[in-house]
Design a protein around this motif. Sequence first.
Motif, mmCIF file in Angstrom:
data_model
loop_
_atom_site.group_PDB
_atom_site.id
_atom_site.type_symbol
_atom_site.label_atom_id
_atom_site.label_comp_id
_atom_site.label_asym_id
_atom_site.label_seq_id
_atom_site.Cartn_x
_atom_site.Cartn_y
_atom_site.Cartn_z
ATOM 1 N N LEU A 42 0.838 -1.072 0.051
ATOM 2 C CA LEU A 42 0.058 -0.192 -0.456
ATOM 3 C C LEU A 42 0.788 1.343 0.380
ATOM 4 C CD1 LEU A 42 -2.895 1.467 0.387
ATOM 5 C CD2 LEU A 42 -2.482 1.921 2.903
ATOM 6 N N ILE A 43 2.146 1.440 1.062
ATOM 7 C CA ILE A 43 2.834 1.975 0.699
ATOM 8 C C ILE A 43 3.607 2.796 -0.399
ATOM 9 C CG2 ILE A 43 4.823 3.303 1.866
ATOM 10 C CD1 ILE A 43 4.086 2.061 4.264
ATOM 11 N N ASP A 44 4.279 1.544 -1.202
ATOM 12 C CA ASP A 44 4.938 1.815 -2.552
ATOM 13 C C ASP A 44 4.158 1.553 -3.935
ATOM 14 O OD1 ASP A 44 7.331 1.565 -0.999
ATOM 15 O OD2 ASP A 44 7.480 -0.370 -1.311
ATOM 16 N N PHE A 45 2.763 0.827 -3.273
ATOM 17 C CA PHE A 45 2.303 1.024 -4.909
ATOM 18 C C PHE A 45 1.027 2.236 -4.677
ATOM 19 C CE2 PHE A 45 5.325 -2.317 -5.720
ATOM 20 C CZ PHE A 45 5.395 -1.560 -6.546
ATOM 21 N N GLY A 46 0.281 2.917 -3.421
ATOM 22 C CA GLY A 46 -0.964 2.525 -3.323
ATOM 23 C C GLY A 46 -2.406 2.010 -3.210
ATOM 24 N N ARG A 47 -2.126 0.892 -3.180
ATOM 25 C CA ARG A 47 -3.135 0.041 -3.304
ATOM 26 C C ARG A 47 -2.477 -0.871 -1.575
ATOM 27 N NH1 ARG A 47 -2.630 -4.958 -6.275
ATOM 28 N NH2 ARG A 47 -0.699 -4.877 -7.729
ATOM 29 N N PRO A 48 -3.198 -2.273 -1.679
ATOM 30 C CA PRO A 48 -3.266 -3.588 -0.419
ATOM 31 C C PRO A 48 -3.120 -4.040 -1.978
ATOM 32 C CG PRO A 48 -5.492 -2.392 -0.110
ATOM 33 C CD PRO A 48 -5.226 -1.808 -1.179
ATOM 34 N N ILE A 49 -2.976 -5.681 -1.047
ATOM 35 C CA ILE A 49 -3.074 -7.099 -1.681
ATOM 36 C C ILE A 49 -4.380 -7.777 -1.428
ATOM 37 C CG2 ILE A 49 -2.045 -9.113 -1.961
ATOM 38 C CD1 ILE A 49 0.858 -8.299 -1.240
ATOM 39 N N SER A 50 -5.043 -6.877 -0.277
ATOM 40 C CA SER A 50 -5.606 -8.157 0.250
ATOM 41 C C SER A 50 -7.271 -7.339 -0.731
ATOM 42 C CB SER A 50 -6.212 -9.628 0.976
ATOM 43 O OG SER A 50 -5.632 -8.268 2.114
ATOM 44 N N GLY A 51 -7.006 -6.081 0.164
ATOM 45 C CA GLY A 51 -8.043 -4.998 0.484
ATOM 46 C C GLY A 51 -8.613 -5.245 1.782
ATOM 47 N N ASP A 52 -8.512 -6.540 2.552
ATOM 48 C CA ASP A 52 -8.880 -6.637 4.163
ATOM 49 C C ASP A 52 -8.500 -5.304 4.901
ATOM 50 O OD1 ASP A 52 -9.779 -8.158 6.046
ATOM 51 O OD2 ASP A 52 -8.678 -9.395 5.625
ATOM 52 N N LYS A 53 -9.576 -5.388 6.160
ATOM 53 C CA LYS A 53 -9.446 -4.250 7.167
ATOM 54 C C LYS A 53 -8.872 -4.845 7.831
ATOM 55 C CE LYS A 53 -13.374 -4.499 9.933
ATOM 56 N NZ LYS A 53 -14.242 -3.591 10.701
ATOM 57 N N TYR A 54 -7.664 -4.184 9.151
ATOM 58 C CA TYR A 54 -7.054 -4.693 9.999
ATOM 59 C C TYR A 54 -7.399 -3.841 11.313
ATOM 60 C CZ TYR A 54 -3.871 -6.555 6.253
ATOM 61 O OH TYR A 54 -3.125 -7.952 5.840
ATOM 62 N N VAL A 55 -7.261 -4.716 12.201
ATOM 63 C CA VAL A 55 -7.918 -4.419 13.640
ATOM 64 C C VAL A 55 -7.361 -4.907 14.343
ATOM 65 C CG1 VAL A 55 -10.491 -5.274 13.091
ATOM 66 C CG2 VAL A 55 -9.271 -6.991 14.300
ATOM 67 N N ALA A 56 -6.948 -3.917 15.879
ATOM 68 C CA ALA A 56 -5.837 -3.697 16.674
ATOM 69 C C ALA A 56 -6.295 -4.986 17.889
ATOM 70 C CB ALA A 56 -5.714 -2.951 17.196
ATOM 71 N N MET A 57 -5.361 -6.226 18.206
ATOM 72 C CA MET A 57 -6.262 -7.543 18.824
ATOM 73 C C MET A 57 -4.907 -7.564 19.745
ATOM 74 S SD MET A 57 -8.171 -9.743 16.666
ATOM 75 C CE MET A 57 -8.876 -10.730 18.196
ATOM 76 N N GLU A 58 -5.040 -8.165 20.708
ATOM 77 C CA GLU A 58 -4.671 -8.849 21.692
ATOM 78 C C GLU A 58 -2.302 -9.069 21.333
ATOM 79 O OE1 GLU A 58 -3.334 -11.343 25.856
ATOM 80 O OE2 GLU A 58 -4.999 -11.534 24.673
ATOM 81 N N PRO A 63 -5.910 -9.434 10.283
ATOM 82 C CA PRO A 63 -6.119 -9.155 8.952
ATOM 83 C C PRO A 63 -7.505 -9.857 8.940
ATOM 84 C CG PRO A 63 -4.876 -10.746 8.116
ATOM 85 C CD PRO A 63 -4.360 -10.273 9.699
ATOM 86 N N SER A 64 -8.851 -9.078 9.085
ATOM 87 C CA SER A 64 -10.220 -9.557 9.769
ATOM 88 C C SER A 64 -11.100 -10.526 9.067
ATOM 89 C CB SER A 64 -11.587 -8.393 10.256
ATOM 90 O OG SER A 64 -12.157 -8.752 10.163
ATOM 91 N N ALA A 65 -10.947 -10.428 7.719
ATOM 92 C CA ALA A 65 -11.935 -11.247 7.129
ATOM 93 C C ALA A 65 -10.916 -12.360 6.217
ATOM 94 C CB ALA A 65 -12.263 -10.199 5.504
ATOM 95 N N ILE A 66 -9.460 -12.571 6.683
ATOM 96 C CA ILE A 66 -8.610 -13.137 6.074
ATOM 97 C C ILE A 66 -8.518 -14.280 7.890
ATOM 98 C CG2 ILE A 66 -5.975 -14.188 6.505
ATOM 99 C CD1 ILE A 66 -5.413 -11.902 3.870
ATOM 100 N N ARG A 67 -8.552 -13.883 8.680
ATOM 101 C CA ARG A 67 -8.747 -14.523 10.464
ATOM 102 C C ARG A 67 -9.723 -15.202 9.771
ATOM 103 N NH1 ARG A 67 -12.145 -12.998 15.127
ATOM 104 N NH2 ARG A 67 -10.891 -13.889 16.489
#
Length: 183
Positions: A42-58, A63-67
């Motif tokens: 995302l930083i280098d190309f302006g797009r993520p690979i999966s498009g997943d949203k990331y959540v902060a867990m313990e 990656p929420s959907a991949i999880r």
Amino acid sequence: MTRFEFDWQKAIQAIDYIASLSPGLTQYYIGKVMFFADREHLIDFGRPISGDKYVAMEHGPVPSAIRDLLKTDTGYPDEIVDQLNARLKIEPDGNKQHVFSRGINEFPRLSGSDKHYLKASLDKYGAMSFTQLKAISHKDPAYEEAWAKAGAANEMDVERWFDNFEDPELAKEQLRENALYVA
């Protein structure tokens, strides 16, 4: 909050690609490899690979959907579960899920840069200990901000990854142009 469209077919192929390179990797490591690959891409190309949203867990960013895809009971429609099972074998081991590729070895949804970043992330983070990965991922500014909020599994703001750019507002504006959703 900037979000991208989650591409479940691409996510399954990304998981399969990682599993083909490192058979038996657990869902924790796959999540971390995806996190670092998605972030850097995302930083280098302006797009993520999966498009997943990331959540902060313990134990760090997830990656929420991949999880959810890697759970024993995914809750996804049969079409998605069938495609997942066609590409991957998931072996439960207590609270771990060991993931194995079924050897399709075709990844038409993944670009060359996607595969490069996934492999680079796996090479860099795949052999680290759980403790090392947790410590490194907890230093991510988007994680720190989301973790500090009340509640559990707060979504991480990927725009925070652009705070150190020479012109962070311009970078964030360009990012929003490629995003599915900005709130």
